[in-house]
Motif scaffolding. Structure first.
Motif, PDB file in Angstrom:
ATOM      1  N   TYR A 238     -38.337  39.672 -59.339  1.00 25.47           N
ATOM      2  CA  TYR A 238     -39.030  38.618 -58.579  1.00 25.47           C
ATOM      3  C   TYR A 238     -38.379  37.255 -58.802  1.00 25.47           C
ATOM      4  O   TYR A 238     -38.074  36.532 -57.840  1.00 25.47           O
ATOM      5  CB  TYR A 238     -40.506  38.562 -58.969  1.00 25.47           C
ATOM      6  CG  TYR A 238     -41.243  37.414 -58.320  1.00 25.47           C
ATOM      7  CD1 TYR A 238     -41.765  37.544 -57.027  1.00 25.47           C
ATOM      8  CD2 TYR A 238     -41.394  36.195 -58.976  1.00 25.47           C
ATOM      9  CE1 TYR A 238     -42.427  36.484 -56.416  1.00 25.47           C
ATOM     10  CE2 TYR A 238     -42.042  35.132 -58.370  1.00 25.47           C
ATOM     11  CZ  TYR A 238     -42.559  35.284 -57.091  1.00 25.47           C
ATOM     12  OH  TYR A 238     -43.203  34.228 -56.491  1.00 25.47           O
TER      13      TYR A 238
ATOM     14  N   LYS B 225     -36.569  35.133 -55.892  1.00 22.12           N
ATOM     15  CA  LYS B 225     -37.358  33.995 -55.428  1.00 22.12           C
ATOM     16  C   LYS B 225     -36.669  32.669 -55.707  1.00 22.12           C
ATOM     17  O   LYS B 225     -36.654  31.761 -54.857  1.00 22.12           O
ATOM     18  CB  LYS B 225     -38.737  34.037 -56.099  1.00 22.12           C
ATOM     19  CG  LYS B 225     -39.620  32.835 -55.827  1.00 22.12           C
ATOM     20  CD  LYS B 225     -40.116  32.809 -54.401  1.00 22.12           C
ATOM     21  CE  LYS B 225     -41.084  31.650 -54.182  1.00 22.12           C
ATOM     22  NZ  LYS B 225     -41.533  31.572 -52.789  1.00 22.12           N
ATOM     23  N   TYR B 226     -36.097  32.518 -56.893  1.00 24.12           N
ATOM     24  CA  TYR B 226     -35.530  31.228 -57.298  1.00 24.12           C
ATOM     25  C   TYR B 226     -34.005  31.206 -57.294  1.00 24.12           C
ATOM     26  O   TYR B 226     -33.396  30.218 -57.701  1.00 24.12           O
ATOM     27  CB  TYR B 226     -36.055  30.846 -58.686  1.00 24.12           C
ATOM     28  CG  TYR B 226     -37.548  30.659 -58.700  1.00 24.12           C
ATOM     29  CD1 TYR B 226     -38.120  29.472 -58.261  1.00 24.12           C
ATOM     30  CD2 TYR B 226     -38.395  31.687 -59.126  1.00 24.12           C
ATOM     31  CE1 TYR B 226     -39.497  29.307 -58.258  1.00 24.12           C
ATOM     32  CE2 TYR B 226     -39.770  31.525 -59.124  1.00 24.12           C
ATOM     33  CZ  TYR B 226     -40.307  30.328 -58.688  1.00 24.12           C
ATOM     34  OH  TYR B 226     -41.668  30.171 -58.675  1.00 24.12           O
TER      35      TYR B 226
END
Length: 511
Positions: free
Chosen positions: A202, A206-207
């Motif tokens: 994740y 996501k980042y």
């Protein structure tokens, strides 16, 4: 935005702890009923011995979070990646050391309990239970810390909730199918291995985190200054069961673990109300917002201590009746221990009282300044517990923990007021005095309530509702009157967030 994240973190953390609480009561009852108190005590003991590997973490987690607050606030991606790389490198080393520790534990621990369990039986459980801990350090710890520093604890909470629910369902099915305890714990470990892997995936997606180009030689400041804080926390969570394993029968470990289920459940719910709040405080400190920090802390104190006082006051009065119902029909150990129960809950209440202060102190990065108190807490807990366990058994270790909690709580309150909030100590002393008076008042007035023979959950729930109403009647009005200005600020925050949600919904509806 910051308050919105804090509220979302608190709500999801609270939901997580409700799930943990429910699952936490279902699983041990199944194990005790199916496999006996001895096996439940053995599993609890093994889990605590494995937890001592977190000593090697050396308080590194809070140091990582404290270091991340400033680059996250300034959106310095390069600095963030350097910190995460140093963290990942550190935890991978911990994973390797854990394997060495596991080999030693696999040889020694089965010998410690050999009079009660076969060597291979114990060895298999040690190895199986260790799987999820190893995965946590190798795959997920760094990214869990990053999400917490990003004020997105709700992501980890959701992942954990799914894991606990799947684990409980799997155990119910396996027990019903007469699976061995080894198979039950193996499936459980495999489910919890998925949690850190999901967190890892994740965060990377996501980042857009890329640690390949990060500085491999980057060193975190105060890397070892969190050591004392961490050791104190590990000892607080593990000393009692370890001492009971060495100096008493394994059934006493089961008794302790069953009572601690209740205390841990309440503790987890209380922690939910602090979920992500340290990141909010850390953000204010990083931006130099001292006035806002003081105002927010006062408002948070009112909210937090109202919830905490109600929760722990009810727990002190309800824990023995609950255990009476929970262990009904179990005769291989004496689970009715009112003195021990009271001391255990009081110790955790004192711990809960210090939580806002310890959160803001560690968010400020004051590890070195408060490490002496951590060492005092750790050693006083061990020494007092070992001395008293000989004469008082399980009650002795509860006394040791309570005294240690008092010492450390006093230090955190003093340090936070003087060096971070820069306010008078009397403000905290008055607040704690009121909490003590509320607890005493409810305890005395509860004597006027009807008495029951607790033979089922319906009777217990009926009595619990009476105790809860009585506690709310005493605590809530007093807090609203004494802290009326803080109550107005808290109400204002709630109203603003409700209005924001309505505006957001209206915007979406118009689109």
């Amino acid at each position: 935005m910051r308050s919105k994240k804090a509220i979302l973190n608190i709500i999801t953390s609270l939901l997580l702890q409700v799930v943990v609480l429910i699952c936490g009561f279902i699983v041990p009852k199944l194990i005790i009923t199916k496999f006996g108190s001895n096996v439940n005590g053995l599993i609890s003991s093994i889990t605590q011995f494995l937890a001592y590997i977190t000593l090697l973490e050396a308080g590194f987690g809070p140091v990582v979070k404290a270091a991340l607050y400033k680059p996250i606030a300034s959106k310095n991606k390069k600095q963030i990646e350097n910190i995460l790389k140093a963290s990942e490198k550190f935890f991978r080393v911990i994973a390797l050391i854990f394997i060495a520790y596991l080999i030693v534990l696999s040889i020694t621990y089965p010998a410690i309990v050999s009079s009660q369990f076969a060597y291979m039986y114990t060895l298999s459980l040690v190895l199986i239970i260790s799987i999820s801990t190893l995965a946590e350090y190798y795959f997920g710890m760094t990214y869990k810390l990053y999400l917490q520093a990003e004020q997105k604890t709700y992501i980890t909470s959701i992942i954990q909730m799914v894991g606990y629910i799947l684990n409980t369902l799997a155990i119910i099915v396996l027990v019903k199918c007469n699976a061995s305890i080894q198979v039950v714990k193996l499936v459980s470990s495999i489910i919890f291995v998925l949690r850190p892997i999901v967190q890892n995936i994740y965060v990377r997606k996501k980042y857009n985190i890329n640690l390949k180009d990060a500085d491999k030689d980057y060193q975190l400041k105060q890397k070892w200054d969190g050591l004392a804080q961490h050791i104190a926390a590990v000892i607080h969570n593990n000393t009692d069961i370890t001492i009971l394993t060495f100096f008493t029968q394994i059934t006493e470990v089961s008794v302790y673990s069953v009572y601690y289920l209740v205390v841990k459940g309440i503790k987890s719910i209380i922690q939910a109300f602090t979920g992500g709040i340290d990141a909010s405080f850390g953000d204010m400190i990083a931006k130099g917002e001292k006035e806002q920090l003081n105002k927010s802390f006062k408002t948070y104190e009112l909210f937090y201590y109202t919830i905490t006082t109600i929760a722990y006051t009810c727990t002190i009065l309800l824990i023995v009746p609950f255990i009476t119902v929970y262990t009904l029909g179990i005769t291989d150990a004496n689970y009715i221990r009112p003195v021990f129960a009271t001391l255990l809950v009081l110790g955790e209440f004192v711990w809960a009282i210090r939580l806002p202060y310890s959160s803001i102190t560690l968010a400020a990065g004051h590890f070195k300044q408060t490490q002496k108190g951590a060492w005092v807490e750790a050693f006083s807990n061990i020494i007092i517990s070992v001395i008293l366990v000989w004469k008082f058994g399980i009650v002795g270790v509860a006394i040791g923990t309570l005294v240690a909690m008092l010492i450390r709580t006093i230090e955190f309150v003093y340090h936070t007021n003087k060096y971070i909030l820069e306010r008078k100590q009397s403000k905290s002393l008055i607040r704690f005095g009121i909490i003590a008076l509320q607890l005493i008042a409810v305890a005395l007035l509860s004597k006027l309530l009807p008495t029951y023979e607790f033979t089922n959950y319906f009777i217990w729930i009926k009595y619990a509702c009476m105790v809860l109403v009585l506690t709310i009647i005493i605590v809530l009005p007093v807090n609203l009157i004494v802290y009326r200005n803080d109550a107005k600020d808290l109400l204002g925050i709630v109203k603003r967030n409700i209005l924001r949600k309505k505006e957001f919904k209206n915007e979406n509806w118009s689109k």
